[in-house]
Design an enzyme around this catalytic site. Structure first.
Site, PDB file in Angstrom:
ATOM      1  N   ASP A 158       0.817  -1.205   0.000  1.00 54.15           N
ATOM      2  CA  ASP A 158       0.000   0.000   0.000  1.00 54.15           C
ATOM      3  C   ASP A 158       0.861   1.271   0.000  1.00 54.15           C
ATOM      4  OD1 ASP A 158      -2.469   1.239  -0.105  1.00 54.15           O
ATOM      5  OD2 ASP A 158      -2.725   1.276   2.062  1.00 54.15           O
ATOM      6  N   ILE A 159       1.896   1.294  -0.832  1.00 57.75           N
ATOM      7  CA  ILE A 159       2.716   2.504  -0.957  1.00 57.75           C
ATOM      8  C   ILE A 159       1.959   3.477  -1.840  1.00 57.75           C
ATOM      9  CG2 ILE A 159       4.874   3.481  -1.801  1.00 57.75           C
ATOM     10  CD1 ILE A 159       6.179   0.791  -1.191  1.00 57.75           C
TER      11      ILE A 159
END
Length: 92
Positions: free
Chosen positions: A85-86
């Site tokens: 989830d960057i």
């Protein structure tokens, strides 16, 4: 789901203890089938807020941000973890 949450919380705890650019995890728990993480508060704007407030960043600024971010991602990868989830909302 609860077992997966506990495994991921344990990973977050280990990562936060091992790198100063990753917030420390202080506690995790579930209540009424909801899962909660209690993490270190990090003061500052997210990258998404910075772009919203200041507009599109210069190439030099983007390069600077990446050069600061990539060692942290490399640390996470050396721990055999893939951050799924960057995104600008998760970068302060």
């Amino acid at each position: 789901v609860k077992d997966r949450f506990q495994r991921e919380a344990a990973i977050l705890e280990r990562l936060g203890d091992g790198h100063d650019q990753i917030p420390q995890l202080y506690a995790y728990f579930s209540e009424d089938e909801q899962f909660y993480l209690v993490e270190e508060w990090v003061e500052g704007d997210t990258l998404a807020q910075k772009v919203q407030n200041e507009g599109i960043q210069s190439e030099a600024m983007v390069r600077s941000i990446l050069m600061k971010l990539l060692p942290t991602i490399a640390f996470v990868h050396r721990q055999q973890i893939v951050h799924r989830d960057i995104k600008p909302d998760n970068i302060i």
